[in-house]
Scaffold this motif. Structure first.
Motif, mmCIF file in Angstrom:
data_model
loop_
_atom_site.group_PDB
_atom_site.id
_atom_site.type_symbol
_atom_site.label_atom_id
_atom_site.label_comp_id
_atom_site.label_asym_id
_atom_site.label_seq_id
_atom_site.Cartn_x
_atom_site.Cartn_y
_atom_site.Cartn_z
ATOM 1 N N ALA A 126 44.109 82.946 74.253
ATOM 2 C CA ALA A 126 45.355 82.622 73.545
ATOM 3 C C ALA A 126 46.056 83.885 73.056
ATOM 4 O O ALA A 126 47.287 84.011 73.182
ATOM 5 C CB ALA A 126 45.056 81.696 72.368
ATOM 6 N N PHE A 127 45.296 84.826 72.499
ATOM 7 C CA PHE A 127 45.894 86.075 72.020
ATOM 8 C C PHE A 127 46.617 86.800 73.164
ATOM 9 O O PHE A 127 47.705 87.357 72.982
ATOM 10 C CB PHE A 127 44.829 87.007 71.441
ATOM 11 N N SER A 128 46.003 86.784 74.331
ATOM 12 C CA SER A 128 46.591 87.458 75.491
ATOM 13 C C SER A 128 47.928 86.818 75.874
ATOM 14 O O SER A 128 48.919 87.516 76.125
ATOM 15 C CB SER A 128 45.614 87.399 76.664
ATOM 16 N N TRP A 129 47.977 85.485 75.884
ATOM 17 C CA TRP A 129 49.230 84.797 76.217
ATOM 18 C C TRP A 129 50.291 85.032 75.152
ATOM 19 O O TRP A 129 51.466 85.270 75.461
ATOM 20 C CB TRP A 129 48.979 83.304 76.402
ATOM 21 N N LEU A 130 49.898 84.959 73.895
ATOM 22 C CA LEU A 130 50.863 85.142 72.820
ATOM 23 C C LEU A 130 51.459 86.555 72.839
ATOM 24 O O LEU A 130 52.664 86.743 72.617
ATOM 25 C CB LEU A 130 50.202 84.840 71.473
ATOM 26 N N GLU A 131 50.626 87.531 73.148
ATOM 27 C CA GLU A 131 51.141 88.902 73.259
ATOM 28 C C GLU A 131 52.104 89.009 74.441
ATOM 29 O O GLU A 131 53.158 89.643 74.349
ATOM 30 C CB GLU A 131 49.976 89.882 73.410
ATOM 31 N N ARG A 132 51.742 88.367 75.546
ATOM 32 C CA ARG A 132 52.609 88.367 76.731
ATOM 33 C C ARG A 132 53.963 87.724 76.418
ATOM 34 O O ARG A 132 54.996 88.123 76.959
ATOM 35 C CB ARG A 132 51.911 87.592 77.858
ATOM 36 N N TRP A 133 53.936 86.727 75.543
ATOM 37 C CA TRP A 133 55.168 86.034 75.153
ATOM 38 C C TRP A 133 55.897 86.733 74.010
ATOM 39 O O TRP A 133 56.878 86.210 73.475
ATOM 40 C CB TRP A 133 54.847 84.592 74.750
ATOM 41 N N GLY A 134 55.410 87.902 73.618
ATOM 42 C CA GLY A 134 56.095 88.679 72.590
ATOM 43 C C GLY A 134 55.784 88.265 71.173
ATOM 44 O O GLY A 134 56.584 88.509 70.263
ATOM 45 N N ALA A 135 54.609 87.646 70.985
ATOM 46 C CA ALA A 135 54.244 87.173 69.647
ATOM 47 C C ALA A 135 52.789 87.538 69.342
ATOM 48 O O ALA A 135 51.921 86.673 69.241
ATOM 49 C CB ALA A 135 54.444 85.662 69.555
ATOM 50 N N PRO A 136 52.502 88.841 69.196
ATOM 51 C CA PRO A 136 51.116 89.257 68.977
ATOM 52 C C PRO A 136 50.579 88.795 67.630
ATOM 53 O O PRO A 136 51.325 88.635 66.659
ATOM 54 C CB PRO A 136 51.199 90.788 69.036
ATOM 55 N N ALA A 137 49.260 88.582 67.590
ATOM 56 C CA ALA A 137 48.587 88.149 66.362
ATOM 57 C C ALA A 137 48.329 89.331 65.445
ATOM 58 O O ALA A 137 48.109 90.451 65.898
ATOM 59 C CB ALA A 137 47.262 87.482 66.727
ATOM 60 N N ARG A 138 48.347 89.056 64.137
ATOM 61 C CA ARG A 138 47.928 90.035 63.129
ATOM 62 C C ARG A 138 46.866 89.372 62.266
ATOM 63 O O ARG A 138 46.965 88.166 61.947
ATOM 64 C CB ARG A 138 49.097 90.440 62.227
ATOM 65 N N VAL A 139 45.850 90.136 61.903
ATOM 66 C CA VAL A 139 44.807 89.591 61.034
ATOM 67 C C VAL A 139 45.456 89.108 59.741
ATOM 68 O O VAL A 139 46.269 89.810 59.135
ATOM 69 C CB VAL A 139 43.718 90.644 60.740
ATOM 70 N N ARG A 140 45.124 87.896 59.349
ATOM 71 C CA ARG A 140 45.747 87.294 58.175
ATOM 72 C C ARG A 140 45.291 87.974 56.893
ATOM 73 O O ARG A 140 44.106 88.265 56.716
ATOM 74 C CB ARG A 140 45.419 85.795 58.124
ATOM 75 N N GLN A 141 46.230 88.196 56.010
ATOM 76 C CA GLN A 141 45.939 88.713 54.671
ATOM 77 C C GLN A 141 46.066 87.542 53.696
ATOM 78 O O GLN A 141 47.136 86.975 53.549
ATOM 79 C CB GLN A 141 46.923 89.822 54.286
ATOM 80 N N GLY A 142 44.979 87.183 53.071
ATOM 81 C CA GLY A 142 45.025 86.051 52.145
ATOM 82 C C GLY A 142 44.688 84.751 52.841
ATOM 83 O O GLY A 142 44.474 84.690 54.055
ATOM 84 N N LYS A 143 44.678 83.693 52.056
ATOM 85 C CA LYS A 143 44.241 82.385 52.542
ATOM 86 C C LYS A 143 45.410 81.622 53.144
ATOM 87 O O LYS A 143 46.510 81.609 52.585
ATOM 88 C CB LYS A 143 43.627 81.591 51.380
ATOM 89 N N ALA A 144 45.164 80.965 54.268
ATOM 90 C CA ALA A 144 46.207 80.191 54.937
ATOM 91 C C ALA A 144 46.267 78.778 54.386
ATOM 92 O O ALA A 144 45.262 78.231 53.931
ATOM 93 C CB ALA A 144 45.912 80.128 56.437
ATOM 94 N N ALA A 145 47.451 78.181 54.462
ATOM 95 C CA ALA A 145 47.559 76.744 54.195
ATOM 96 C C ALA A 145 46.880 76.015 55.347
ATOM 97 O O ALA A 145 47.056 76.370 56.515
ATOM 98 C CB ALA A 145 49.032 76.354 54.109
ATOM 99 N N SER A 146 46.095 75.001 55.026
ATOM 100 C CA SER A 146 45.313 74.302 56.042
ATOM 101 C C SER A 146 46.207 73.467 56.955
ATOM 102 O O SER A 146 47.168 72.851 56.499
ATOM 103 C CB SER A 146 44.271 73.406 55.372
ATOM 104 N N LEU A 147 45.879 73.448 58.244
ATOM 105 C CA LEU A 147 46.597 72.593 59.197
ATOM 106 C C LEU A 147 46.058 71.171 59.173
ATOM 107 O O LEU A 147 46.754 70.230 59.547
ATOM 108 C CB LEU A 147 46.458 73.143 60.621
#
Length: 204
Positions: A149-170
């Motif tokens: 998934a990271f590879s595709w997202l980077e290819r689509w111009g949306a690279p991942a960054r390690v999250r800082q802090g807690k995320a709202a749950s999905l």
């Protein structure tokens, strides 16, 4: 600025063992990483046609799911483009796959099928364990699935960054994997393949 609208969707039912693979993957993505604003992460669960408007709005769609390819348990496949609808309907495991195949067909009929489609699917080991969680061989494929998934997202111009802090749950907090696995009764305490009182046909 990249204007591609990207939908990352996890589908399946958390309550039926390996059926929950897709939702667990998108849950892990959300918990550990942040993405540009054009990326939407979604727990699609078993919502079927309710997902249609979200799919129609996307330019790029990436789906995590457990799919019965007839492979060895835990085998991971990356399916791209027009092969995705075919694989979604390869062998129906549950109604959610029929529903999502219909979503893709409806999006295509309305001329709003995402331009790029990717399915990251795992071969399940166990689906009949109600209240069970991912089997080890399937859970071990989460990290490789996220790497794809990271590879595709980077290819689509949306690279991942390690999250800082807690995320709202999905997902519902009570279904978060740590809570779900930590608080559910064991298989020996709660028979998870059906109610034994009704499965036992012998008279007392």
């Amino acid at each position: 600025m990249n204007s591609k609208r990207i939908l990352v969707l996890g589908i399946g039912n958390l309550l039926w063992a390996d059926e929950g693979f897709g939702v667990r993957c998108v849950e892990a993505l959300n918990a550990g990483w942040e993405f540009p604003p054009q990326v939407e992460l979604m727990d699609g669960g078993t919502q079927g046609l309710y997902l249609l408007p979200y799919v129609q709005e996307a330019d790029c769609l990436l789906v995590f799911d457990a799919v019965d390819y007839g492979d060895a348990p835990g085998n991971l496949r990356e399916v791209v483009g027009d092969q995705v609808p075919r694989f979604m309907g390869a062998k129906k495991m549950s109604l959610h796959q029929t529903g999502f195949q219909e979503v893709l067909m409806a999006a295509e009929l309305t001329g709003k099928l995402p331009a790029e489609l990717v399915l990251i699917g795992v071969q399940p080991e166990e689906l009949e364990d109600y209240g069970g969680s991912l089997r080890d061989i399937v859970k071990a494929q989460m990290a490789p699935a996220l790497d794809i998934a990271f590879s595709w997202l980077e290819r689509w111009g949306a690279p991942a960054r390690v999250r800082q802090g807690k995320a709202a749950s999905l997902t519902d907090a009570a279904l978060a994997i740590e809570v779900y696995e930590g608080e559910r009764p064991s298989a020996s305490q709660a028979y998870r393949l059906g109610d034994a009182r009704f499965l036992n046909l012998e008279e007392a």
